[in-house]
Motif scaffolding. Structure first.
Motif: not given
Ligand SMILES: Cc1cc2nc3c(=O)[nH]c(=O)nc-3n(C[C@H](O)[C@H](O)[C@H](O)COP(=O)(O)OP(=O)(O)OC[C@H]3O[C@@H](n4cnc5c(N)ncnc54)[C@H](O)[C@@H]3O)c2cc1C
Length: 472
Positions: A107-108, A161-169, A183-184, A212-213
């Motif tokens: 789910q990413t 918000n966006a922070r909570e919706l992001c797993l990796g950069l 990383r997911s 990765v969202i």
């Protein structure tokens, strides 16, 4: 490397068409959405790949050329506008717009930073998923900009918000190195969280090139209602009632004052509030459900009935179809556009503990009206998460630029001291940019400010990443 060599280098790396040096080509990149800030640029660069971004940043590091990262350029606080020296480059990410992967098991989704938010939402939907970040600028803003500003919007109540919706950069550092962090993982406690440093850093620490969202199952149904509410305490009671009775189904709770909707109807006459009797406050409530239409509709009706009985709602209209629901959201989203069309106004994107909202609004309205006769207070916001847009427009018939020039500082002082008094934040979701830079230190305190400075110096010792934004 001198400036001329730098431009030739960029042309050889990106291609001439993607190095804009003529003023006429640069125009759309040099002013902010509110038309408040105007700058100049040595060049506007449009890279296509992470490697190209890295090469350019390395060259900037060597030539000591500062960089203004830019996404969709919808910042509300001048965060993506260069200064007027003509010595900075604008690095716009719009060509980095590939969706690299949609992974249904995780789910990413892996997206490049220049993807338009709405495109990301639509791509997720085609695979039966929801990417919940949703805001008025979604047709223009980019996911990189959303992450760089830790954007909020209308779904924070349920999804964060966006922070909570992001797993990796994936990030290009200020030295032009590539930080491979796509990383997911939902659990990863391996030292300091670098991802969280770059999220919300407003382009001052590095350039986000991909992310990765998180995706969520697409709700089967949504029910949307507009509810007339007599006052702020009733609005807060209504929120509690919905939270108690619908728990995680509550996905939107937006408050709009009568003045904000009157202004929207004035600028966009087809967007009239369907609730008659001119309610003092109108609340837009949305339930998102996975159990079918009837379940959500019954719940919505039951809670509204309880609200009528408790005297906290006077009237309501439940959208009978998707297009009516959409028209409610369009009305809400057009408040900002209506304000922009009406003329310049003084914006305060603030947040408060929900328990303080009523006293904050009552006291601040009084102080503002006493000191600045005839001003129009336009307040609305994502009330479910305590985010209030408390904006002040000049009295009717008064020149807005002149009024703002004379009164801006005094009005900000009143609002921000009230925010401090009620333990709120001077920037809920728009960020600091250049607009709120003078207010940050007083608001966060000297220790926090000094720590932010140390982080900036550690990651960007030459101060080439968006200088003059967030920190002086
Ligand atoms: C009509 C309207 C409604 C809005 N509603 C909301 C709302 O409900 N909630 C909300 O939170 N915001 C809202 N905003 C403001 C919001 O911050 C932006 O819409 C959005 O998050 C910024 O994205 P952008 O791509 O336009 O970034 P830009 O404006 O281009 O840039 C914003 C900041 O991010 C930096 N940046 C951009 N891309 C990158 C990158 N790839 N790497 C590093 N730094 C980068 C820039 O340097 C700048 O500091 C609204 C704006 C408008 C115009």
């Amino acid at each position: 490397m001198n400036q001329r060599d730098f431009i030739s280098y960029c042309q050889s790396e990106l291609g001439d068409a993607y190095v804009l040096v003529e003023s006429k080509d640069q125009v759309p990149y040099l002013s902010d959405w509110r038309n408040r800030y105007h700058g100049k640029a040595l060049a506007v660069l449009l890279p296509k790949t992470t490697q190209e971004v890295a090469k350019i940043v390395k060259a900037c590091d060597q030539a000591l050329i500062s960089i203004v990262p830019q996404g969709g350029n919808t910042s509300m606080c001048g965060a993506a506008t260069p200064n007027d020296s003509g010595q900075q480059i604008v690095l716009n990410l719009k060509r980095m717009n590939a969706i690299r992967e949609i992974n249904p098991s995780n789910q990413t989704m892996v997206v490049e930073s220049g993807c338009i938010l709405q495109t990301v939402q639509e791509a997720a939907k085609t695979q039966g998923f929801l990417f919940p970040l949703s805001l008025g600028a979604q047709g223009s803003c980019q996911i990189g900009g959303n992450l760089a500003t830790n954007a909020g919007g209308t779904n924070v109540l349920r999804y964060g918000n966006a922070r909570e919706l992001c797993l990796g950069l994936e990030v290009v550092t200020a030295q032009g190195e590539i930080l491979h962090g796509l990383r997911s993982l939902r659990k990863d406690n391996t030292g300091f969280d670098l991802r969280d440093l770059y999220i919300g850093s407003e382009g001052c620490l590095g350039i986000i090139t991909a992310a990765v969202i998180k995706l969520y199952p697409l709700p089967q149904t949504k029910w949307t209602a507009l509810v007339a509410v007599p006052n702020i305490p009733a609005t807060i009671e209504l929120l509690s009632l919905f939270q108690k009775r619908t728990a995680a189904l509550l996905s939107g709770f937006e408050m709009m004052s009568k003045d904000s909707l009157d202004l929207t109807a004035k600028q966009f006459p087809h967007m009239k509030n369907p609730l008659t009797n001119d309610p003092f406050y109108t609340v837009l409530v949305e339930l998102s459900d996975h159990e079918g239409e009837e379940h959500a509709r019954n719940l919505m009706e039951q809670v509204l009935e309880a609200a009528f009985e408790a005297g906290i709602a006077n009237d309501a209209v439940i959208a009978s179809n998707l297009s009516q629901a959409q028209s409610f959201w369009t009305m809400r989203e057009h408040i900002t556009m209506a304000q922009a069309q009406e003329g310049a106004n003084l914006k305060h994107d603030i947040s408060l503990p929900i328990s303080e909202l009523d006293t904050f609004i009552t006291e601040t309205d009084q102080l503002i009206r006493d000191q600045f006769t005839g001003v129009r207070i336009i307040n609305f916001g994502h009330l479910g998460d305590g985010n209030l847009h408390y904006n002040i427009a000049p009295p009717l018939g008064v020149n807005a630029s002149e009024f703002n020039r004379v009164h801006e500082e005094a009005i900000h002082d009143v609002v921000y001291s009230q925010v401090e008094k009620h333990h709120g934040s001077i920037s809920a979701e728009h960020g600091i940019g250049q607009l709120k830079l003078p207010d940050l230190e007083a608001h966060r305190g000297s220790v926090a400010h000094q720590l932010m400075r140390s982080i900036k110096t550690a990651l960007d010792p030459k101060n080439i990443m968006n200088p003059g934004k967030v920190l002086p």
